[in-house]
Design an enzyme around this catalytic site. Sequence first.
Site, PDB file in Angstrom:
ATOM      1  N   LYS A  76      23.703 -87.180-104.537  1.00  0.00           N
ATOM      2  CA  LYS A  76      23.961 -86.436-103.310  1.00  0.00           C
ATOM      3  C   LYS A  76      24.774 -85.202-103.686  1.00  0.00           C
ATOM      4  O   LYS A  76      25.985 -85.275-103.903  1.00  0.00           O
ATOM      5  CB  LYS A  76      24.742 -87.248-102.274  1.00  0.00           C
ATOM      6  CG  LYS A  76      24.834 -86.521-100.921  1.00  0.00           C
ATOM      7  CD  LYS A  76      26.075 -86.837-100.108  1.00  0.00           C
ATOM      8  CE  LYS A  76      27.210 -85.934-100.384  1.00  0.00           C
ATOM      9  NZ  LYS A  76      27.038 -84.517 -99.951  1.00  0.00           N
ATOM     10  N   GLU A 100      36.718 -87.713-110.387  1.00  0.00           N
ATOM     11  CA  GLU A 100      37.391 -86.513-110.914  1.00  0.00           C
ATOM     12  C   GLU A 100      37.807 -85.727-109.686  1.00  0.00           C
ATOM     13  O   GLU A 100      36.964 -85.195-108.967  1.00  0.00           O
ATOM     14  CB  GLU A 100      36.447 -85.734-111.833  1.00  0.00           C
ATOM     15  CG  GLU A 100      37.160 -84.639-112.617  1.00  0.00           C
ATOM     16  CD  GLU A 100      36.995 -83.285-111.987  1.00  0.00           C
ATOM     17  OE1 GLU A 100      37.948 -82.840-111.290  1.00  0.00           O
ATOM     18  OE2 GLU A 100      35.941 -82.670-112.161  1.00  0.00           O
ATOM     19  N   CYS A 154      39.138 -77.129-110.123  1.00  0.00           N
ATOM     20  CA  CYS A 154      40.112 -78.209-109.969  1.00  0.00           C
ATOM     21  C   CYS A 154      41.167 -78.175-111.067  1.00  0.00           C
ATOM     22  O   CYS A 154      42.278 -78.674-110.869  1.00  0.00           O
ATOM     23  CB  CYS A 154      39.407 -79.555-109.946  1.00  0.00           C
ATOM     24  SG  CYS A 154      38.191 -79.750-111.265  1.00  0.00           S
ATOM     25  N   GLU A 194      46.891 -78.295-103.260  1.00  0.00           N
ATOM     26  CA  GLU A 194      45.825 -77.606-103.969  1.00  0.00           C
ATOM     27  C   GLU A 194      45.225 -76.551-103.032  1.00  0.00           C
ATOM     28  O   GLU A 194      44.627 -76.888-102.016  1.00  0.00           O
ATOM     29  CB  GLU A 194      44.750 -78.599-104.414  1.00  0.00           C
ATOM     30  CG  GLU A 194      43.680 -77.976-105.281  1.00  0.00           C
ATOM     31  CD  GLU A 194      42.668 -78.985-105.781  1.00  0.00           C
ATOM     32  OE1 GLU A 194      42.196 -78.840-106.916  1.00  0.00           O
ATOM     33  OE2 GLU A 194      42.330 -79.918-105.020  1.00  0.00           O
TER      34      GLU A 194
END
Length: 479
Positions: free
Chosen positions: A171, A246, A280, A379
Amino acid sequence: MREQLKFYIDGAWVDPSQGATTLEVINPATEAPMGRIALGSAADVDAAVKAAAAAFPAFSRTTRAERIELLSAILAEYQKRYADIAAVITEEMGAPAWLANQAQAALGAAHLQAAIGVLQNYRFEEERGTTLIVKEPIGVCGFITPWNWPINQIACKVAPALATGCTMVLKPSEIAPFNAIIWAEVLHAAGVPKGVFNLVNGDGPTVGVALSSHPLVDMVSFTGSTRAGVEVAKNAAPTVKRVHQELGGKSPNIILPSADLAKAVGGGVQSMMMNSGQSCNAPSRMFVPRAKMAEAAAIAKAAAEGMTVGDPNGNAMLGPVVSEAQFNKIQGLIQKGIDEGATLVTGGTGRPEGLAKGYYVKPTIFADVSNDMTIAREEIFGPVLAMLPYDSVEQAIEQGNDTVYGLAAYVQGPEEEARQVARQLRAGQVTLNGAGFDIMAPFGGFKQSGNGREWGDHAFGEFLEVKAIVGWSIPQAAE
């Protein structure tokens, strides 16, 4: 306008199992639709998973040579579609054309090459005494991938899964799905057996939940936010499937007192801003000696203001961020930094001058940031750098580790001192002095940045179960 209203299931493009809704995919540079996809349902996921489960017994028994041949065929077909993949990544998520060609699309090929190289000599069996230890494919894998480095994050899962004999359902992000559609076309052209690879487009609450909770899925690998990763783990828990994640990061970049300040700070800004800060592992917290903060801020200001922002099909260094939602989130966090008292060195809220349309963000530098400020904790996932002063290297290490994340870290300075600092940082990957990436280096995080590792030979272990066959060999009688 691109359009794909079918899903790739059991070796063919098939219609959704029921009346599917459609979604317009937005070009972030123009804010206009660039394509349309169908959104799948739990029934579509069920069909795809059952196809993968049916294909697993035969594919799991293929030989090393057969899988090397298959991966080599995929790599050859990928190279034929390389330009198409790079172009669509620029169109759907805004990566500048140079970045899409030199890095985004390049990583897809690199992971295929790495998997081929590892597979040639990987030890799947080992005798210990009279016991045979066998590493066998885990089974059906569910992959949920993001939009920021889209083909990279597909390839670093699919390539080792194929190499180890697993079957799978992907997906991709509904925000940037067309590179994944081309990927499916590549695998089909390469002759991947039907059912081994399947693709269902859709959103997280529907397709993502159905995939991560499906009882026939043996392992789910997710790349994305920590918040979403927690939900994936919860959905997977009732069936006790393996979960690989992750997730997010807030990576420290420690500039040691004796580092070349101009090189370290300038390089740190460039690394932070690449891909419009949508990585990231971006070095988003730069720690500099307090006495050098003013000088470092001036270097950072010049570096950021030297970056061109604009049309990703032109010569700009930075394109837009991926979506209106992402743009608004970043604007809110920049304002939060101002409100909480950080020094705005350059950038700020609003679009760069001359850009009235598109989700463009000003390259933004904050100095005099404290580690408890929102911009040092959350973040941001945009081109926003927080510069934090420190009074001792020990304090820099302590504050660098003072985060819920632990994906990456960076150290700049004399070799031996940098090595000593690297050993004390709680992160899955530490980069010293601007070293280039290593496709064989394991990639993954400590703490809330996830679990497990991707890339190179470490990725293979995520897709293998260990079986011990006791009494495999007959002990030799003593003479």
